[in-house]
Enzyme design. Structure first.
Site, PDB file in Angstrom:
ATOM      1  N   GLY A  93       6.765  -1.833  -5.059  1.00  0.00           N
ATOM      2  CA  GLY A  93       6.385  -2.878  -5.991  1.00  0.00           C
ATOM      3  C   GLY A  93       5.940  -4.125  -5.239  1.00  0.00           C
ATOM      4  CB  CYS A  94       3.917  -7.020  -6.315  1.00  0.00           C
ATOM      5  SG  CYS A  94       4.628  -7.286  -7.946  1.00  0.00           S
TER       6      CYS A  94
END
EC number: 1.2.1.38
Lengths: 342, 342, 342, 342
Positions: free
Chosen positions: C148-149
């Protein structure tokens, strides 16, 4: 105290009405309706209103509104026309911020808005709520059709010139830029910050619903048909409209004086000194229109810059200005906030 | 009517003072000074004030200010300390929005601000203008040192917990995000929209001038030394501060109740319902601090969210709140505007 | 040429994959699927791609994807797990940008994502696609779970310290700020520019889905349980993540050297010189993570600043970096764009 | 390899030249000058360039530039004209991004730019670097005057119509909106985010320096005098120009076909399908101009929408496009980046 109701209190014009009315010394906001949020406290949806408002959203039904002195419609198009007549019959004044009663030509309205008008008999009675043009009729009105945001900025800019017949009214150009709050509080991809932020675009160049409204207003002043090219744009900011208006002059005249004299007595229209530019930030949160006028290079093209806050003078502020007039209050009551700069 | 003067009227806290004071029913703004713009009408520099203010910028000299009842310093650091004593001697109350009188330890101040203090004798007298802590002293004060913007948001967030000794005061963390107006109206490349827009950064991580001010305020409440890591950030918006505060709890307690009770009587501190988040937009243009408190995953770390408008509760609004207290006026006078949302 | 397919090509990670892959000299994008827009040309939805892409959206069906060498899932959570097994059986490599295969503990995944896992047998095989940690496994992998970011920015910041055991791993704090594109291209009111613009807020403070993912990654490096408080915030910009990380040091060490040595060979992690701050603008559009490290006031708290572009190193760029590794290409191919500043 | 020098490397067009040239396979950037920052590493000022550029700023002196094959001037107006002649004599090609050689009429130039021209003999030789008009001359040129940002967008929009004489060339209107990076990297209050953010304004309505440049370009195509009203506006975003152009048609014609045919072979001018709008975000970071054309309500007014990235097609990208032509390289080399959306 004036008991005010707001139908459609969850959109931006609704919460803006609340921001203004909750501090109005003569008004008590007694009803705020929302079909989707009925039962919820208004300040739960809008934490900015905590401490100012303990109203609970109710359903938009006549029974909930019948004790109001005035009802504002901050609804999508097509709602006010369903309820206005019943409210008027109960003696409730109606101020419609939507487009339902703005266009006098019913067929024109139905063409642009894509629905049948549900209350055609009221169209003629409705007063177009631009106080700088119709102040006296507004004072007597039961039903107000508040001008759209674009039409407010464009009409106030063109009026002085059309009144005196100084421009070629067949080839008016209105290049207008709006902040994104004009698109309302609707879940649409085109209004996402990732889409509308850091970008600029025109939209509806082929034809926008405010075109017939603007044209009607200009024609009333020009007393003849006008030709108008109207191009709306979306600009990456939240509030504000900047209209850049172009017309060809048909004679020499002192433009600055013309505008200053036209609006000298208007509290909410401010003609800037010669050589000024009009920034939308200088009217953010205020009910004021600021206007500058130019004749570049001394040529025959006049350029008018006209700025408003689309949610105040372009919607809710102007609606309260109308209410003040209808109820015999000072026109500026609760509308004196200085613009929020920076 | 209270005659108010503003020294340094061309910056953002100056024009924000004007926005608030020009509509204050008990105040007449009689003097606004600017060394650079003396002779210019204030509303020529700030067209948002047209129609509200016909004052002309004058020079920041004692003679121009001596008839004021109160003088606000909206100046860079180092100016108020040069003029405060003379004004006080003339019976003029002084409200300093700069940092000159905030730090009680003169050497600490001189270290962080890199200059010698010009009026050390007044430091002890100056009352730190955080009404939620010092309301009674403010009422009696002649000289107010208005808190900085970061310190206001951080202190209001930590105070309830420090007062009851519920957190490890040696390891407090304040991760704070500010809009760009906090940098003032100064021509600096780092504040250009092309630099500060569409970007996020921390700055002054090694040490920021507000650190000793916050620490002093927290220590006064905790009655012992506190350890604080303070990291300020620049966020691409104009107004608003969001403090995210972290501390380790040393015992179980009902956080929500603690905060609600602490601030129940405070008009300008609003504890949000459990589970809420605090958006800076909900206080934009208002003098309010909104606070939410969390204990994520039921662990021993408390997270407090505290938001203000840096130019209102973080500067000019709080300054007027102090003035109201000093002159026996209702604390909230001219400070009741609802936040401008959206 | 590698034939690449993209499932879910209408979101921001999808169009970002296209931006990168369409210029990749070794890749031909042969399939882009969209359930809603099947039949439409991709460049009709995304005019930025005109002239680069003549693909037409097809339905996300196995038959359309079976001739690909690699398929990227740029889909909402819960889609990749339905199709991955069939694709792998056909010999198609799978790079999942969603969360389906990120968490090794199936029950933990099901708790946070609120659904049953449809392909639990593949969880163990999936390689977590953070090349700076798992480069060798990625080269051999058939199935990649792209980080994920938030997890990318946070892990790259904490790893050097956890590896050497220099911090109290029980009380880590990650205060992280994201641009609004992280919320995706979904019609939600909270992502409107009128809501997210000119405002700052924390969200999901009580618990965000990236928490278990970050914790798992940190634990793998620390080889023990870690305690983490993770507070995500929304900042009014489109692209960018700024993580501000706090931990308590348990011994003295040269932080700057530690970080520089850790990442010396990493093309996409850039440790800034001592005293620098990390601006998200400096990585906008690039696949790079920039990191700065501080020990404010020489105390025992370390502060790490870690920035990425959430759509590049935080999603699509990292996915292509994984693809390059899986196919034996230079890791940086098509990922060398300089950040777009300003 | 072409050895390129950049004079004035600290402004936005300078760093944008670096972004493009550092990845150009045929170019080595050997010199970057800056009077103020000489001695500093370029990537210290611009961390986005770390790893791509180890050049150190040198002084803008002939001796430092004499070994270049081409020198770009990314300087304020008035600098290139002082150095161009000496460079040309040394056999160095010159591409000037400033206005020094754009206007053929020296007196006109001196009137608008307020200085005496230092190199009048070169004015005639300089080729106006708009490849879509002057491609063949550019290939042979030693000295290029790169078009301004506004002139690029406006000319590309009007040209197809002027070439065929289909509009009243005496009353052209160009209403153009620019992002703030157009104002450059200069410490000016009007470019602060607090001033330019969340606001929209026109500026220089009485007369802007790009007016004579646009007029000259249009006249060359129209082969007669043209009348133009040009109103530039500042819009709250960083990159992008949106020109909205108005003219009166003097006959019926298929506008869409006219534009499509005119630009069919142009890689960097993209005529959008009928009914499209042109968003600046779709060209952000790319060297492309996108154009849409309308005839609202079937009237006699044509509306052209023309968008570019002011720093790419409006400055540095176009400069590299010119360089590619001058050195016989593929016109699009290093200019193929897809726009950064969102």
């Amino acid at each position: 105290m004036i008991r005010a109701g707001i139908v459609g209190g969850t959109g931006y014009t609704g919460v803006e009405l609340l921001r203004i009315l909750l501090l109005h010394p003569q008004v008590e906001v007694s009803v705020v309706t929302s079909r989707a949020d009925a039962g919820l406290r208004v300040d739960q949806l809008y934490p900015s209103l905590r401490g100012y408002c303990d109203v609970i959203f109710s359903l938009p039904e006549l029974d909930n509104l019948k004790d109001c002195d005035v009802v504002f419609f901050a609804t999508p198009n097509g709602t006010a026309m369903l309820m206005a007549e019943a409210l008027l019959e109960l003696g409730v004044k109606v101020i419609d911020l939507s487009a339902d009663f703005r266009i006098k030509d019913r067929q024109e309205w139905e063409k642009w808005y894509g629905m049948q008008h549900a209350s055609p008999d009221l169209i003629a009675e409705a007063v177009y709520g631009l106080p700088e043009v119709n102040r006296e009729q507004i004072k007597q009105a039961r039903l107000i059709a508040c001008p759209g945001c674009y039409p407010t900025a464009v009409q106030l800019g063109f009026l002085p010139l059309l009144e005196v017949g100084a421009i070629d009214e067949q080839h008016l150009i209105a290049d207008v830029k709006s902040g994104v709050s004009g698109a309302g509080r609707k879940a649409e991809i085109s209004s996402l910050m990732s889409e509308a932020g850091e970008s600029f675009k025109a939209y509806a160049v082929a034809g926008h619903r405010h075109l017939p409204e603007i044209r009607q207003g200009l024609q009333n002043v020009a007393r003849q048909a006008v030709g108008l090219t109207f191009v709306p744009h979306l600009t990456p900011m939240i509030r504000g409209i900047h209209a850049t208006l172009y017309a060809r002059l048909n004679r020499k005249l002192d433009l600055q004086s013309l505008f200053e004299e036209k609006y000298r007595e208007e509290r909410f229209v401010d003609v800037l000194p010669s050589g000024s530019h009009a920034d939308t930030r200088n009217v953010r949160g205020s009910n004021r229109c600021q206007i500058a006028v130019y004749q570049p290079q001394g040529g025959d093209t006049v350029v008018i810059l006209s700025v408003i806050d689309n949610l105040v003078k372009g919607a809710s502020g102007q609606a309260v200005q109308n209410m003040n007039l209808m109820f015999g209050l000072p026109e500026y009551q609760s509308l004196e906030a200085v613009a929020l700069y920076p």
